[in-house]
Design an enzyme around this catalytic site. Structure first.
Site, PDB file in Angstrom:
ATOM      1  NE  ARG A 108      -3.898   0.579   1.791  1.00 42.98           N
ATOM      2  CZ  ARG A 108      -5.131   0.634   2.274  1.00 42.98           C
ATOM      3  NH1 ARG A 108      -5.381   1.291   3.391  1.00 42.98           N
ATOM      4  NH2 ARG A 108      -6.119   0.026   1.654  1.00 42.98           N
ATOM      5  CG  HIS A 135      -8.260   0.461  -3.254  1.00 36.67           C
ATOM      6  ND1 HIS A 135      -7.515  -0.664  -2.959  1.00 36.67           N
ATOM      7  CD2 HIS A 135      -8.949   0.754  -2.106  1.00 36.67           C
ATOM      8  CE1 HIS A 135      -7.751  -1.036  -1.715  1.00 36.67           C
ATOM      9  NE2 HIS A 135      -8.603  -0.193  -1.180  1.00 36.67           N
ATOM     10  CD  GLN A 138     -12.961  -1.297  -1.546  1.00 39.78           C
ATOM     11  OE1 GLN A 138     -12.178  -1.289  -0.609  1.00 39.78           O
ATOM     12  NE2 GLN A 138     -14.197  -1.755  -1.425  1.00 39.78           N
ATOM     13  CG  ASP A 223     -13.445   6.657  -1.267  1.00 44.70           C
ATOM     14  OD1 ASP A 223     -13.462   6.477  -0.027  1.00 44.70           O
ATOM     15  OD2 ASP A 223     -12.391   6.601  -1.944  1.00 44.70           O
ATOM     16  CB  CYS A 264     -14.214   1.589  -0.589  1.00 42.65           C
ATOM     17  SG  CYS A 264     -13.613   3.271  -0.307  1.00 42.65           S
ATOM     18  NE  ARG A 292     -10.620  -4.998  -0.306  1.00 37.08           N
ATOM     19  CZ  ARG A 292      -9.819  -4.044   0.200  1.00 37.08           C
ATOM     20  NH1 ARG A 292     -10.342  -2.988   0.751  1.00 37.08           N
ATOM     21  NH2 ARG A 292      -8.505  -4.141   0.096  1.00 37.08           N
TER      22      ARG A 292
HETATM   23  N1   CP Z   1     -11.347  -0.047   1.865  1.00 35.86           N
HETATM   24  C1   CP Z   1     -10.111  -0.171   2.341  1.00 35.86           C
HETATM   25  O1   CP Z   1      -9.135  -0.415   1.609  1.00 35.86           O
HETATM   26  O2   CP Z   1      -9.998  -0.060   3.692  1.00 35.86           O
HETATM   27  P1   CP Z   1      -8.646   0.076   4.512  1.00 35.86           P
HETATM   28  O3   CP Z   1      -8.018   1.382   4.135  1.00 35.86           O
HETATM   29  O4   CP Z   1      -9.058   0.031   5.962  1.00 35.86           O
HETATM   30  O5   CP Z   1      -7.749  -1.077   4.150  1.00 35.86           O
HETATM   31  N1  NVA Z   2      -9.799   6.978  -1.413  1.00 37.16           N
HETATM   32  C1  NVA Z   2      -9.481   6.450  -0.109  1.00 37.16           C
HETATM   33  C2  NVA Z   2      -9.718   4.978  -0.081  1.00 37.16           C
HETATM   34  C3  NVA Z   2      -9.435   4.316   1.223  1.00 37.16           C
HETATM   35  C4  NVA Z   2      -9.676   2.846   1.186  1.00 37.16           C
HETATM   36  C5  NVA Z   2      -8.050   6.774   0.242  1.00 37.16           C
HETATM   37  O1  NVA Z   2      -7.181   6.638  -0.635  1.00 37.16           O
HETATM   38  O2  NVA Z   2      -7.797   7.171   1.360  1.00 37.16           O
END
Ligand code: CP
Ligand code: NVA
Length: 314
Positions: A108, A135, A138, A223, A264, A292
């Site tokens: 990540r 993502h 997701q 989101d 999400c 997920r």
């Molecule tokens: N939706 C999602 O990726 O959640 P987290 O940021 O908690 O992993």
């Molecule tokens: N758009 C959000 C998604 C989190 C799962 C972010 O990048 O923070």
């Protein structure tokens, strides 16, 4: 003909339609196996996944870790304080070191180039667990959820309301193109997807700032307005996006009593979505989050365990 195997899972756009559907079928099969028997075959016994996080996580971290455990393998969590990807140590060096210890890397990251560098320099599969650009994990779980809830994907209309330029919207657009969904991005100017994101998707996609575009939507999705890494712009973003809140009025504007409400998570409740909608009868937020786990397992079983991708037979 067998579906060609994937080496990495970095962007939905890199998958063929068959590969995307194959992951959906595999996720569904692994979910069914676990639901019916209480377990999965330990096809990842002896395998390990390194999980490199530059940002916080609940769902991604826990679902990958439990996914590895359910499949008989091991997951190693590396927090933002530890690896220092691109600061303490370059991505090519991290990739080459980890490749000698583990059988896969999930990362990540802020900079999307880092997942490409990990894939280029390492010798094990790399999974994008969220970057500033997209993502993909997701989107796979989201389409699995829509498929479960509506019994179909092709022809389904999803209205995405809010920050249409973010990572989640980018992957939804790409995924929708793989299965023939219709996407309406409903965002103010300045928060709309880059033209190249629209050009890259095969989805029937429209972009507008007009909230009436939600009329008839099968799914209404939002989101956060301020993604991880954008905290300094929060005040401006909240002001710019205030009219795009997913509230009861907007759900009613779909003129579809059965529109699925999706997010999400994590949600900034009171900003992009309100409690009564997030917790309302049309919300599938928690089944969506739970999927997920199953989607992750499909990615892991395929990339680390060489589980074949099932073919579509319709
Ligand atoms: N939706 C999602 O990726 O959640 P987290 O940021 O908690 O992993
Ligand atoms: N758009 C959000 C998604 C989190 C799962 C972010 O990048 O923070």
């Amino acid at each position: 003909m067998a579906v060609a195997p994937l080496k990495h899972f970095l962007e939905i756009g890199q998958l063929s339609e068959e590969q995307f559907w194959g992951l959906l079928f595999l996720a569904q099969a692994l979910k069914e196996e676990r639901t019916q028997t209480g377990r999965n075959e330990p096809i990842l016994a002896g395998k390990a996944l390194a999980m490199v996080f530059q940002k916080p996580s609940l769902r991604t971290r826990v679902s990958f870790e439990m996914g590895m455990q359910h499949l008989g393998g091991h997951a190693l969590y590396l927090s933002p304080a530890e690896v220092g990807l691109g600061t303490r140590e370059s991505a090519p060096d991290v990739a080459r070191v980890l490749s000698g210890y583990v059988d896969g890397i999930m990362a990540r990251v802020f900079d999307h180039n880092h997942v490409h560098e990990l894939a280029q320099w390492g010798s094990v599969p790399v999974i994008n667990g969220l970057s500033d650009y997209c993502h993909p994990c997701q989107a796979l779980a989201d389409l699995m959820t829509i498929w479960e809830q509506l019994g179909r994907l092709t022809g389904v209309t999803l209205a995405y309301v809010g920050d249409g330029a973010n990572n989640v919207a980018t992957s939804l657009l790409a995924a929708a193109g793989k299965v023939g969904m219709v996407v309406r991005i409903v965002s103010p100017v300045g928060y709309q997807p880059a033209p190249e994101v629209i050009d890259a998707t095969d989805a029937d996609a429209t972009v507008t700032d007009d909230l009436d575009a939600v009329v008839g939507a099968d799914v209404i999705y939002t989101d956060v307005w301020t993604s991880m890494g954008q905290e300094a712009q929060k005040e401006q973003r909240v002001a710019d996006l205030a009219a795009y809140q997913l509230n009861e009025g907007l759900v009613a504007r779909t003129r579809n009593d059965n529109t699925l409400v999706m997010h999400c998570l994590p949600a900034h409740r009171g900003e992009e979505i309100i409690d009564s909608v997030a917790d309302g009868t049309q919300s599938v937020l928690f089944p969506q989050a739970h999927n997920r786990l199953h989607a992750q397992k499909a990615i892991l079983a395929h990339l680390l365990g060489k589980a074949p991708l099932p073919e579509r037979n319709d």
